[in-house]
Scaffold this motif. Structure first.
Motif: not given
Length: 422
Positions: A6-23
């Motif tokens: 893994m290229d640790r010099t690059q931060a993971p891409a940001a992902v928009e958090i969607d409305r979650p599925n709750l238990p």
């Protein structure tokens, strides 16, 4: 074949958090008297059973009696000594956790699924057949007295207790402190006279890899106990003491608490209130932290929080500062509140806070036991799962104008109670 690193010099891409599925929680009828909220979640053969027994400050005839009653459940029964009880739980790799609170008593039983029946049998035996040995009670009383002494010696703990007293009044269940004298005065006869309260009809939660087998065991074992109606509680009037400054000899720093009684979780403003609080002092990057900790260097930490009790809710800001910095700290706290009421929050700050809150919300459901606590809080407050969806939607849709409105509506300086200890 070479493994690609893994290229640790690059931060993971940001992902928009969607409305979650709750238990999904299932309400299961165990018998004619009892129901259980079942959360079937997790990959390990582990079970968490929790009984919420409705005995708290409103129900106990004298302050602190519920603490003694429920802590004594593991100190001896008609068949086992306290040492034998502890040994049996250890043998099965199980853990029993008894936590008296202002509103109720929580009894949590953690165990492996394969030992559920044996451990539950012991658990039911404790509830029904504790014999309250006096020598164990005397030891427990000594421990309790020392705990209260330590609470009174620590400015931060004492300030929190005095703050509740200032909000509700010294005679109100939420404002009443248990004194050393009261802890000493409780007798084993008082506990025995109150023992039926331990069998008040509980609210039951069961979490883990739950099958029909666990439900059958739970039904059979709890059916052997004759649970009674809840202990009657008195009604109390809130009679606030108001702001107070308490000096303690030998203190080099002071504990500050300020806040007020607020809306409960059923109020439509509550989600926006929580978001506004987060901006002010709810997380490490909050305005209070940046100003009073990072810029002014007055404290190691400052935090604003909301506590929902079953009969009331309150909001507080808490911090510890040097004695000669109290006035400056209060001045800066009031300044940050005023700024929140008069200047719109920037899009950048609002995005940072809401993204943080969405991530924090998701971690609240990242394990069966954390989900258990979130679902329990809904049930005890009489709320539906839709509460969490509306909370997430509020985080997604809030804007700067709403923040201004909430801050002006609820953070009025003249409505705040301040307690300083030190």
């Amino acid at each position: 074949m070479k493994t690609q690193l893994m290229d640790r010099t690059q931060a993971p891409a940001a992902v928009e958090i969607d409305r979650p599925n709750l238990p999904t929680v299932e309400k299961v009828k165990l018998n004619n008297e009892l129901e259980a909220y079942v959360l079937n979640q997790g990959k390990q053969d582990v079970v968490l059973l929790e009984l919420i027994i409705p005995v708290g400050r409103y129900q106990e005839p004298s302050s602190g009696l519920a603490y003694y009653l429920f802590k004594m459940l593991t100190e001896g029964t008609t068949k086992y000594t306290s040492e034998e009880i502890a040994s049996k739980f250890d043998f099965f790799g199980s853990h029993l956790e008894i936590t008296p609170t202002l509103d109720h008593v929580s009894i949590k039983l953690y165990t492996l699924s394969r030992f559920f029946e044996e451990v539950l049998d012991l658990f039911c035996h404790l509830l029904a057949d504790s014999n309250f040995p006096e020598h164990e009670f005397n030891i427990l009383k000594q421990i309790r007295v020392q705990q209260i002494k330590q609470q009174e010696a620590k400015n931060n703990v004492f300030a929190s207790l005095k703050f509740r007293e200032a909000l509700y009044g010294a005679d109100h269940p939420y404002g009443r402190k248990v004194s050393i004298e009261q802890a000493k005065e409780v007798s084993i006869q008082d506990v025995i006279a109150f023992q039926n309260a331990a069998l008040s009809k509980p609210t039951i939660f069961l979490t883990g890899r739950i099958t029909d087998k666990e439900l059958s065991i739970l039904t059979n074992k709890l059916s052997t106990i004759n649970f009674s109606d809840s202990v009657q509680s008195e009604s109390y009037v809130i009679n606030p003491v108001g702001s107070e400054r308490i000096k303690k000899d030998g203190s080099t720093q002071a504990s500050i608490r300020l806040g007020k009684l607020i809306i409960n979780r059923k109020n439509p403003d509550i989600h926006n209130f929580k978001i506004t609080n987060e901006i002010l002092g709810g997380y490490f990057g909050s305005r209070l932290m940046k100003n009073i900790r990072e810029e002014k260097g007055l404290t190691y930490g400052i935090h604003s929080s909301i506590l929902h009790l079953q009969q009331s809710s309150y909001w507080s800001i808490g911090s510890e500062v040097l004695l000669d910095k109290v006035d400056l700290a209060l001045e800066e706290i009031h300044k940050e509140i005023k700024t929140l009421q008069t200047e719109p929050v920037s899009d950048q700050e609002l995005n940072m806070v809401t993204n943080y809150m969405k991530g924090k919300f998701l971690t609240s459901f990242d394990s069966p036991f954390s989900s258990h606590n979130m679902i329990k809080s809904l049930v005890l407050d009489g709320l539906e799962t839709s509460y969490y969806f509306s909370y997430f939607d509020a985080i997604q849709s809030i804007n700067a104008d709403t923040i201004l409105q909430v801050a002006n509506k609820y953070f009025d300086k003249d409505s705040l109670t301040t307690v300083i200890v030190g």
